[in-house]
Design a protein around this motif. Structure first.
Motif, PDB file in Angstrom:
ATOM      1  N   ASP A 216       8.722  12.702   1.393  1.00 20.66           N
ATOM      2  CA  ASP A 216      10.125  12.841   1.776  1.00 20.66           C
ATOM      3  C   ASP A 216      10.581  11.678   2.642  1.00 20.66           C
ATOM      4  OD1 ASP A 216      10.395  15.292   0.464  1.00 20.66           O
ATOM      5  OD2 ASP A 216       9.712  16.394   2.222  1.00 20.66           O
ATOM      6  N   PHE A 217       9.636  11.032   3.312  1.00 20.28           N
ATOM      7  CA  PHE A 217       9.955   9.983   4.277  1.00 20.28           C
ATOM      8  C   PHE A 217       8.776   9.020   4.333  1.00 20.28           C
ATOM      9  CE2 PHE A 217      10.335   8.108   8.470  1.00 20.28           C
ATOM     10  CZ  PHE A 217      11.702   7.947   8.621  1.00 20.28           C
ATOM     11  N   TYR A 218       9.061   7.722   4.368  1.00 23.46           N
ATOM     12  CA  TYR A 218       8.014   6.701   4.430  1.00 23.46           C
ATOM     13  C   TYR A 218       8.188   5.910   5.725  1.00 23.46           C
ATOM     14  CZ  TYR A 218       7.642   7.688  -0.556  1.00 23.46           C
ATOM     15  OH  TYR A 218       7.489   8.314  -1.769  1.00 23.46           O
ATOM     16  N   LEU A 219       7.192   5.906   6.569  1.00 29.15           N
ATOM     17  CA  LEU A 219       7.166   5.132   7.798  1.00 29.15           C
ATOM     18  C   LEU A 219       6.150   4.024   7.568  1.00 29.15           C
ATOM     19  CD1 LEU A 219       8.244   5.003  10.690  1.00 29.15           C
ATOM     20  CD2 LEU A 219       6.376   6.508  11.365  1.00 29.15           C
ATOM     21  N   CYS A 220       6.619   2.784   7.479  1.00 33.81           N
ATOM     22  CA  CYS A 220       5.791   1.685   6.969  1.00 33.81           C
ATOM     23  C   CYS A 220       5.576   0.613   8.029  1.00 33.81           C
ATOM     24  CB  CYS A 220       6.455   1.079   5.741  1.00 33.81           C
ATOM     25  SG  CYS A 220       6.820   2.317   4.477  1.00 33.81           S
ATOM     26  N   LEU A 221       4.326   0.308   8.279  1.00 35.14           N
ATOM     27  CA  LEU A 221       3.927  -0.680   9.268  1.00 35.14           C
ATOM     28  C   LEU A 221       3.029  -1.701   8.582  1.00 35.14           C
ATOM     29  CD1 LEU A 221       3.799  -1.465  12.300  1.00 35.14           C
ATOM     30  CD2 LEU A 221       1.808   0.027  12.477  1.00 35.14           C
ATOM     31  N   GLY A 222       3.252  -2.964   8.857  1.00 36.56           N
ATOM     32  CA  GLY A 222       2.375  -4.000   8.332  1.00 36.56           C
ATOM     33  C   GLY A 222       2.899  -4.684   7.083  1.00 36.56           C
ATOM     34  N   PHE A 223       4.142  -4.444   6.717  1.00 35.00           N
ATOM     35  CA  PHE A 223       4.691  -5.064   5.511  1.00 35.00           C
ATOM     36  C   PHE A 223       5.652  -6.195   5.827  1.00 35.00           C
ATOM     37  CE2 PHE A 223       3.316  -0.870   4.189  1.00 35.00           C
ATOM     38  CZ  PHE A 223       2.591  -1.176   3.056  1.00 35.00           C
ATOM     39  N   THR A 224       5.775  -6.556   7.098  1.00 33.47           N
ATOM     40  CA  THR A 224       6.588  -7.692   7.517  1.00 33.47           C
ATOM     41  C   THR A 224       5.720  -8.549   8.420  1.00 33.47           C
ATOM     42  OG1 THR A 224       7.390  -6.605   9.514  1.00 33.47           O
ATOM     43  CG2 THR A 224       8.684  -6.268   7.512  1.00 33.47           C
ATOM     44  N   GLY A 225       6.141  -9.772   8.649  1.00 32.15           N
ATOM     45  CA  GLY A 225       5.383 -10.561   9.606  1.00 32.15           C
ATOM     46  C   GLY A 225       5.137 -11.983   9.189  1.00 32.15           C
TER      47      GLY A 225
ATOM     48  N   THR B 264      13.687   7.514   1.407  1.00 28.60           N
ATOM     49  CA  THR B 264      13.954   7.174   2.808  1.00 28.60           C
ATOM     50  C   THR B 264      12.745   6.416   3.329  1.00 28.60           C
ATOM     51  OG1 THR B 264      15.276   9.164   3.034  1.00 28.60           O
ATOM     52  CG2 THR B 264      14.579   8.083   5.065  1.00 28.60           C
ATOM     53  N   ILE B 265      12.954   5.112   3.565  1.00 28.35           N
ATOM     54  CA  ILE B 265      11.866   4.209   3.932  1.00 28.35           C
ATOM     55  C   ILE B 265      12.261   3.478   5.208  1.00 28.35           C
ATOM     56  CG2 ILE B 265      10.462   2.248   3.192  1.00 28.35           C
ATOM     57  CD1 ILE B 265      11.486   2.948   0.274  1.00 28.35           C
ATOM     58  N   LEU B 266      11.383   3.498   6.186  1.00 30.23           N
ATOM     59  CA  LEU B 266      11.620   2.799   7.442  1.00 30.23           C
ATOM     60  C   LEU B 266      10.500   1.787   7.646  1.00 30.23           C
ATOM     61  CD1 LEU B 266      13.198   2.522  10.097  1.00 30.23           C
ATOM     62  CD2 LEU B 266      11.783   4.356  11.015  1.00 30.23           C
ATOM     63  N   LEU B 267      10.878   0.519   7.730  1.00 31.23           N
ATOM     64  CA  LEU B 267       9.915  -0.547   8.008  1.00 31.23           C
ATOM     65  C   LEU B 267       9.895  -0.806   9.509  1.00 31.23           C
ATOM     66  CD1 LEU B 267      10.652  -3.314   5.330  1.00 31.23           C
ATOM     67  CD2 LEU B 267       8.680  -1.798   5.435  1.00 31.23           C
ATOM     68  N   ILE B 268       8.715  -0.882  10.063  1.00 35.80           N
ATOM     69  CA  ILE B 268       8.563  -1.237  11.468  1.00 35.80           C
ATOM     70  C   ILE B 268       8.031  -2.666  11.512  1.00 35.80           C
ATOM     71  CG2 ILE B 268       7.441  -0.710  13.657  1.00 35.80           C
ATOM     72  CD1 ILE B 268       7.218   2.192  12.701  1.00 35.80           C
ATOM     73  N   ALA B 269       8.868  -3.566  12.014  1.00 36.11           N
ATOM     74  CA  ALA B 269       8.487  -4.966  12.157  1.00 36.11           C
ATOM     75  C   ALA B 269       8.072  -5.212  13.608  1.00 36.11           C
ATOM     76  CB  ALA B 269       9.660  -5.863  11.763  1.00 36.11           C
ATOM     77  N   GLU B 270       7.741  -6.430  13.925  1.00 34.44           N
ATOM     78  CA  GLU B 270       7.265  -6.743  15.273  1.00 34.44           C
ATOM     79  C   GLU B 270       8.305  -6.390  16.340  1.00 34.44           C
ATOM     80  OE1 GLU B 270       5.494 -10.456  17.882  1.00 34.44           O
ATOM     81  OE2 GLU B 270       5.670 -10.663  15.721  1.00 34.44           O
TER      82      GLU B 270
END
Length: 149
Positions: free
Chosen positions: A21-30, A50-56
Motif C-alpha cells: 500500500d505504501f513504499y518507503l524507499c531509502l538508498g535509491f538517490t545519491g 504511493t512511493i516516498l524516496l528518502i534522500a540525503e
C-alpha cells in the motif's frame, strides 16, 4: 525467482514485483545522478503507487491529485514536473495557479511554506521537502484511514 530482463532498473523491478500500500524507499538517490534520475522517473511512471524516496537531505514523492501538508512556515517546498503539469495551491509564498509546468520550461523549485499547504495537481509533479519533515509527509501520504485507524 530471478528476474532476467535488463530493460528496467532494480528499483523498477522492486516496485513492479512487491505489492504494498505504501513504499518507503531509502538508498535509491545519491552518488550516481543517473540512478537518481531513474528513480525519479519510476515515481512519475507509477501514479497509482504511493512511493516516498528518502534522500540525503530531503524526501521526494509524486504529488497525488489532492494533497494537504502541514509544515512549519518558512520551510522550503519544491515542485518539479516530470511532464506537463498544472495545478493550484494554498500556503505557498508563490502560488502555482495558472502556471504551466514542464521539465524543459517552468519548474517550481525553492518555493516557501506560508501556512498549511494544499495542492490540487494535474500531471506528474514531484514534491521535495527537507528530510526533517518526514513525519509530516508520512501523515499526509498515509492518512489514518489507510493505516486502519
Amino acid at each position: 525467482m530471478p528476474i532476467l530482463e535488463q530493460d528496467s532498473t532494480d528499483f523498477g523491478k522492486c516496485l513492479r514485483h512487491v505489492k504494498a500500500d505504501f513504499y518507503l524507499c531509502l538508498g535509491f538517490t545519491g552518488m550516481r545522478l543517473d540512478h537518481t534520475l531513474a528513480a525519479l522517473t519510476e515515481l512519475a511512471a507509477r501514479p497509482d503507487q504511493t512511493i516516498l524516496l528518502i534522500a540525503e537531505d530531503e524526501v521526494i514523492f509524486l504529488a497525488p491529485p489532492s494533497l494537504t501538508l502541514d509544515l512549519p512556515i518558512g520551510t522550503r517546498f519544491s515542485l518539479y514536473p516530470m511532464g506537463a503539469a498544472s495545478g493550484r495551491s494554498e500556503g505557498l509564498r508563490w502560488p502555482i495557479e495558472g502556471l504551466a509546468f514542464t521539465p524543459a520550461g517552468r519548474v517550481g523549485t525553492s518555493n516557501e511554506v506560508t501556512g498549511v499547504v494544499k495542492l490540487e495537481m494535474n500531471g506528474p509533479m514531484l514534491v521535495m521537502v527537507p528530510k526533517a519533515h518526514l513525519a509530516a509527509v508520512l501523515c499526509a501520504l498515509w492518512p489514518p484511514a489507510a493505516r486502519g485507524e
